[in-house]
Design a protein around this motif. Structure first.
Motif, PDB file in Angstrom:
ATOM      1  N   VAL A 255      -5.016  58.068  25.675  1.00 37.00           N
ATOM      2  CA  VAL A 255      -4.543  59.321  25.097  1.00 37.00           C
ATOM      3  C   VAL A 255      -5.122  59.479  23.705  1.00 37.00           C
ATOM      4  N   GLY A 256      -5.782  60.598  23.444  1.00 33.40           N
ATOM      5  CA  GLY A 256      -6.261  60.847  22.094  1.00 33.40           C
ATOM      6  C   GLY A 256      -7.626  60.294  21.807  1.00 33.40           C
ATOM      7  N   GLY A 257      -8.211  59.541  22.733  1.00 33.83           N
ATOM      8  CA  GLY A 257      -9.563  59.061  22.519  1.00 33.83           C
ATOM      9  C   GLY A 257      -9.600  57.864  21.589  1.00 33.83           C
ATOM     10  N   PRO A 258     -10.820  57.359  21.291  1.00 35.26           N
ATOM     11  CA  PRO A 258     -10.971  56.139  20.530  1.00 35.26           C
ATOM     12  C   PRO A 258     -10.502  56.240  19.111  1.00 35.26           C
ATOM     13  N   ALA A 259     -10.376  57.448  18.562  1.00 35.74           N
ATOM     14  CA  ALA A 259      -9.918  57.559  17.180  1.00 35.74           C
ATOM     15  C   ALA A 259      -8.494  57.079  17.025  1.00 35.74           C
ATOM     16  N   ALA A 260      -7.728  57.129  18.098  1.00 29.42           N
ATOM     17  CA  ALA A 260      -6.300  56.875  17.997  1.00 29.42           C
ATOM     18  C   ALA A 260      -5.907  55.424  18.149  1.00 29.42           C
ATOM     19  N   GLY A 261      -6.788  54.561  18.613  1.00 25.45           N
ATOM     20  CA  GLY A 261      -6.456  53.163  18.754  1.00 25.45           C
ATOM     21  C   GLY A 261      -5.708  52.885  20.043  1.00 25.45           C
ATOM     22  N   GLY A 262      -5.428  51.607  20.291  1.00 22.51           N
ATOM     23  CA  GLY A 262      -4.708  51.221  21.484  1.00 22.51           C
ATOM     24  C   GLY A 262      -3.234  51.081  21.202  1.00 22.51           C
ATOM     25  N   SER A 263      -2.532  50.345  22.075  1.00 26.30           N
ATOM     26  CA  SER A 263      -1.099  50.178  21.888  1.00 26.30           C
ATOM     27  C   SER A 263      -0.818  49.098  20.870  1.00 26.30           C
TER      28      SER A 263
ATOM     29  N   ALA B 230       5.985  57.539  13.843  1.00 20.57           N
ATOM     30  CA  ALA B 230       7.153  58.411  13.842  1.00 20.57           C
ATOM     31  C   ALA B 230       8.426  57.664  13.468  1.00 20.57           C
ATOM     32  N   GLY B 231       8.437  56.329  13.634  1.00 22.71           N
ATOM     33  CA  GLY B 231       9.631  55.556  13.341  1.00 22.71           C
ATOM     34  C   GLY B 231       9.649  54.924  11.970  1.00 22.71           C
ATOM     35  N   LEU B 232       8.715  55.283  11.091  1.00 22.89           N
ATOM     36  CA  LEU B 232       8.608  54.634   9.788  1.00 22.89           C
ATOM     37  C   LEU B 232       9.234  55.411   8.645  1.00 22.89           C
ATOM     38  N   GLY B 233       9.690  56.615   8.892  1.00 25.20           N
ATOM     39  CA  GLY B 233      10.248  57.413   7.816  1.00 25.20           C
ATOM     40  C   GLY B 233       9.202  58.131   6.987  1.00 25.20           C
ATOM     41  N   LEU B 234       7.931  58.059   7.409  1.00 21.92           N
ATOM     42  CA  LEU B 234       6.877  58.814   6.746  1.00 21.92           C
ATOM     43  C   LEU B 234       6.893  60.251   7.257  1.00 21.92           C
ATOM     44  N   ASP B 235       6.219  61.137   6.542  1.00 20.94           N
ATOM     45  CA  ASP B 235       6.102  62.525   6.985  1.00 20.94           C
ATOM     46  C   ASP B 235       4.933  62.616   7.954  1.00 20.94           C
ATOM     47  N   PHE B 236       5.172  62.179   9.190  1.00 25.58           N
ATOM     48  CA  PHE B 236       4.132  62.141  10.214  1.00 25.58           C
ATOM     49  C   PHE B 236       4.054  63.493  10.910  1.00 25.58           C
ATOM     50  N   VAL B 237       2.897  64.151  10.812  1.00 24.34           N
ATOM     51  CA  VAL B 237       2.745  65.497  11.367  1.00 24.34           C
ATOM     52  C   VAL B 237       2.122  65.478  12.752  1.00 24.34           C
ATOM     53  N   GLY B 238       1.762  64.303  13.255  1.00 27.85           N
ATOM     54  CA  GLY B 238       1.216  64.196  14.585  1.00 27.85           C
ATOM     55  C   GLY B 238      -0.296  64.147  14.610  1.00 27.85           C
ATOM     56  N   ALA B 239      -0.855  64.577  15.737  1.00 26.16           N
ATOM     57  CA  ALA B 239      -2.289  64.487  15.954  1.00 26.16           C
ATOM     58  C   ALA B 239      -3.037  65.561  15.161  1.00 26.16           C
ATOM     59  N   VAL B 240      -4.208  65.188  14.666  1.00 27.57           N
ATOM     60  CA  VAL B 240      -5.102  66.102  13.952  1.00 27.57           C
ATOM     61  C   VAL B 240      -6.500  65.896  14.512  1.00 27.57           C
TER      62      VAL B 240
ATOM     63  N   ALA C 193      -9.523  62.760  19.425  1.00 28.82           N
ATOM     64  CA  ALA C 193     -10.739  63.408  19.883  1.00 28.82           C
ATOM     65  C   ALA C 193     -10.553  64.907  20.050  1.00 28.82           C
ATOM     66  N   GLY C 194      -9.306  65.330  20.248  1.00 29.52           N
ATOM     67  CA  GLY C 194      -8.987  66.757  20.277  1.00 29.52           C
ATOM     68  C   GLY C 194      -9.536  67.468  21.496  1.00 29.52           C
ATOM     69  N   PRO C 195      -9.441  68.819  21.497  1.00 34.99           N
ATOM     70  CA  PRO C 195      -8.803  69.623  20.444  1.00 34.99           C
ATOM     71  C   PRO C 195      -7.283  69.526  20.503  1.00 34.99           C
ATOM     72  N   VAL C 196      -6.655  69.757  19.342  1.00 35.81           N
ATOM     73  CA  VAL C 196      -5.200  69.719  19.245  1.00 35.81           C
ATOM     74  C   VAL C 196      -4.669  71.141  19.240  1.00 35.81           C
ATOM     75  N   HIS C 197      -3.729  71.419  20.120  1.00 31.00           N
ATOM     76  CA  HIS C 197      -3.074  72.724  20.167  1.00 31.00           C
ATOM     77  C   HIS C 197      -1.697  72.578  19.540  1.00 31.00           C
ATOM     78  N   ARG C 198      -1.490  73.244  18.437  1.00 33.95           N
ATOM     79  CA  ARG C 198      -0.253  73.080  17.681  1.00 33.95           C
ATOM     80  C   ARG C 198       0.954  73.541  18.497  1.00 33.95           C
ATOM     81  N   GLY C 199       1.938  72.685  18.546  1.00 29.54           N
ATOM     82  CA  GLY C 199       3.168  72.985  19.253  1.00 29.54           C
ATOM     83  C   GLY C 199       4.143  71.853  19.038  1.00 29.54           C
ATOM     84  N   GLY C 200       3.941  71.151  17.911  1.00 28.47           N
ATOM     85  CA  GLY C 200       4.764  69.984  17.610  1.00 28.47           C
ATOM     86  C   GLY C 200       3.915  68.739  17.655  1.00 28.47           C
ATOM     87  N   PRO C 201       4.380  67.656  17.008  1.00 26.04           N
ATOM     88  CA  PRO C 201       3.626  66.410  16.966  1.00 26.04           C
ATOM     89  C   PRO C 201       3.424  65.814  18.347  1.00 26.04           C
TER      90      PRO C 201
END
Length: 341
Positions: free
Chosen positions: A199-207, A219-229, A182-190
């Motif tokens: 955390v992150g609002g409904p766009a991010a899903g639950g646990s 982050a644990g899958l070996g993909l190039d995960f850049v974090g929240a957008v 849901a943002g806004p995202v302030h860049r400073g790392g993932p």
């Protein structure tokens, strides 16, 4: 040869725009075969008007019924074996064609693909993947409205399949994955906590598995995960090649972007040449299914582009690559759970 089944009755421009698109696609691609799925009487008249002969690379498959949009689409898909989307997806299941293209409604096509083809091994639900941005480097957003209430585990599925699609069909060597919040995202790392409850609002899903959020799982899958957008980052482009979110949020984002593009009054952060590409690719089902939605579904050129998209997916080996990506995800989950692969 790639053989594509095309729904004659789907879309606001049907059936004329569909036949125009098939005419264009066959003229452009000599390695293409088309099965036109719909009422044979209507199809024969339209083909005769355009001097298109049935036979060779063009065939007719009888299917008289159109399923309309709305919440009843899934129920009607199950009860109408003669519906165009049921017949078309059955052709994939039976090995007659390689892909299906329909201009909608997308609810009917997603329901037919899920019911007839079933989920790809390792997937638990389908998603609509749409391309946003410039044709030279688009961003894939999924889910754009196939389902709502995605869990963290399902968001991870979207990311894995979206990454595979970016690599296979768009030639992106190492796709960057972002999690829409849901943002806004302030860049400073993932933000690895994105996706935990609250955390992150409904766009991010639950646990997800083990109580982990989607961000931690990604982050644990070996993909190039850049974090929240956030939505502003999606519009600006350049932050991620694949952005995942719940279908309710994705549908709103895509609708808003389409409205902005049609108004001509684009926000200042939109880059030149940026626009929402219409139509969608149904991922998570065991086959190639393309929705030629929006304005593109009302024009022959839009139908032709959707057929070309389906052809690229087939010739790139999308179905086995999707299966392989999901099989790797399942193996990683089993290892994390302490089970044998």
């Amino acid at each position: 040869m790639t053989h594509v089944a095309v729904d004659l009755l789907g879309g606001d421009g049907a059936p004329d725009a569909v036949v125009n698109g098939i005419d264009s696609a066959l003229g452009t691609d000599e390695s293409l075969e088309v099965s036109l799925v719909g009422p044979s009487g209507v199809a024969e008249r339209l083909l005769a008007e355009r001097r298109l002969a049935v036979g060779g690379r063009l065939r007719l498959v009888e299917a008289p019924h159109l399923i309309g949009p709305g919440q009843d689409a899934a129920r009607e898909v199950r009860s109408r074996r003669d519906a165009t989307v049921r017949v078309a997806t059955r052709l994939i299941r039976d090995g007659v064609v390689d892909a299906v293209v329909s201009a909608g409604p997308f609810e009917a096509l997603v329901a037919a693909a899920s019911f007839t083809l079933g989920p790809a091994p390792g997937a638990t639900r389908p998603a609509l993947a749409v391309l946003l941005g410039s044709p030279s480097r688009p961003t894939i957003l999924l889910d754009a409205g196939a389902a709502t209430g995605a869990s963290a585990d399902q968001l991870v599925q979207y990311a894995v399949v979206g990454s595979a699609y970016a690599t296979v069909c768009l030639d992106v060597a190492r796709p960057r994955i972002g999690l829409l919040v849901a943002g806004p995202v302030h860049r400073g790392g993932p933000r690895l906590d994105a996706g935990r409850p609250g955390v992150g609002g409904p766009a991010a899903g639950g646990s997800g598995a083990g109580g982990l959020g989607a961000g931690e799982l990604l982050a644990g899958l070996g993909l190039d995960f850049v974090g929240a957008v956030d939505a502003a980052g999606v519009v600006a482009g350049g932050q991620a090649d694949v952005v995942v979110c719940d279908g309710s949020i994705g549908a709103v984002v895509v609708s808003w972007l389409q409205a902005v593009a049609e108004s001509g009054d684009q926000p200042p952060q939109v880059q030149p040449g940026w626009y929402p590409q219409e139509g969608a690719f149904v991922v998570g089902v065991d086959g190639i299914v393309v929705v030629a939605g929006g304005r593109s579904g009302s024009t022959g050129s839009g139908i032709a582009r959707a057929i070309a998209q389906a052809s690229v997916a087939d010739r790139s080996g999308w179905v086995p690559r999707q299966r392989a990506a999901l099989a790797d995800l399942v193996a990683r989950r089993r290892t994390r759970a302490g089970l044998s692969a």
